[in-house]
Motif scaffolding. Structure first.
Motif, short mmCIF file in Angstrom:
data_model
loop_
_atom_site.label_atom_id
_atom_site.label_comp_id
_atom_site.label_asym_id
_atom_site.label_seq_id
_atom_site.Cartn_x
_atom_site.Cartn_y
_atom_site.Cartn_z
N LYS A 54 58.16 91.69 -17.94
CA LYS A 54 58.39 90.63 -16.96
C LYS A 54 59.57 89.75 -17.35
CE LYS A 54 53.80 90.58 -15.01
NZ LYS A 54 52.55 89.86 -14.77
N LEU A 55 59.77 89.56 -18.65
CA LEU A 55 60.95 88.82 -19.09
C LEU A 55 62.23 89.62 -18.89
CD1 LEU A 55 59.65 87.23 -22.43
CD2 LEU A 55 60.18 86.05 -20.29
N GLN A 56 62.19 90.90 -19.22
CA GLN A 56 63.35 91.76 -19.11
C GLN A 56 63.69 92.09 -17.66
OE1 GLN A 56 65.15 92.86 -21.83
NE2 GLN A 56 66.59 94.04 -20.61
N TYR A 57 62.65 92.30 -16.85
CA TYR A 57 62.81 92.71 -15.46
C TYR A 57 61.95 91.84 -14.55
CZ TYR A 57 64.51 96.90 -17.83
OH TYR A 57 65.17 97.76 -18.65
N PRO A 58 62.40 90.61 -14.26
CA PRO A 58 61.58 89.71 -13.44
C PRO A 58 61.48 90.18 -11.99
CG PRO A 58 63.71 88.74 -13.89
CD PRO A 58 63.65 90.01 -14.66
N GLN A 59 60.40 89.76 -11.32
CA GLN A 59 60.25 90.03 -9.90
C GLN A 59 61.38 89.32 -9.17
OE1 GLN A 59 57.92 91.71 -8.05
NE2 GLN A 59 56.62 92.34 -9.73
N LYS A 60 61.91 89.97 -8.17
CA LYS A 60 62.97 89.35 -7.37
C LYS A 60 62.31 88.58 -6.23
CE LYS A 60 66.26 92.82 -8.54
NZ LYS A 60 65.99 94.18 -8.86
N SER A 61 62.79 87.35 -6.01
CA SER A 61 62.20 86.58 -4.93
C SER A 61 62.80 87.03 -3.59
CB SER A 61 62.41 85.08 -5.13
OG SER A 61 63.65 84.81 -5.68
N PRO A 62 61.97 87.10 -2.57
CA PRO A 62 62.47 87.52 -1.24
C PRO A 62 63.41 86.47 -0.67
CG PRO A 62 60.17 86.88 -1.11
CD PRO A 62 60.57 86.80 -2.56
N ASN A 63 64.40 86.94 0.04
CA ASN A 63 65.38 85.99 0.64
C ASN A 63 65.02 85.65 2.04
OD1 ASN A 63 66.81 85.98 -1.69
ND2 ASN A 63 68.19 87.62 -1.08
#
Length: 63
Positions: A54-63
């Motif tokens: 999760k630190l290396q590849y965080p969830q992307k927030s929807p735009n």
């Protein structure tokens, strides 16, 4: 959590963030390889591995 469960959870998370990865389990170690990094853990540390992803590849927030 056993190593197969850790691998399944990690692969599901990586898939959810769009990161291609492969894993191997051998000699009581789980190794997950992405294009950027390789993670290796034993069964005692497998539960903390998702936090590292999760630190290396965080969830992307929807735009």
């Amino acid at each position: 959590m056993d190593l197969q469960q850790a691998a399944d959870e990690a692969m599901a998370y990586l898939d959810s963030v769009g990161v291609a990865a492969e894993y191997t389990i051998s000699n009581h170690y789980l190794t997950i390889d992405t294009d950027d990094v390789s993670f290796t853990v034993n069964k005692n540390a497998s539960s903390s591995m998702i936090g590292k992803f999760k630190l290396q590849y965080p969830q992307k927030s929807p735009n």
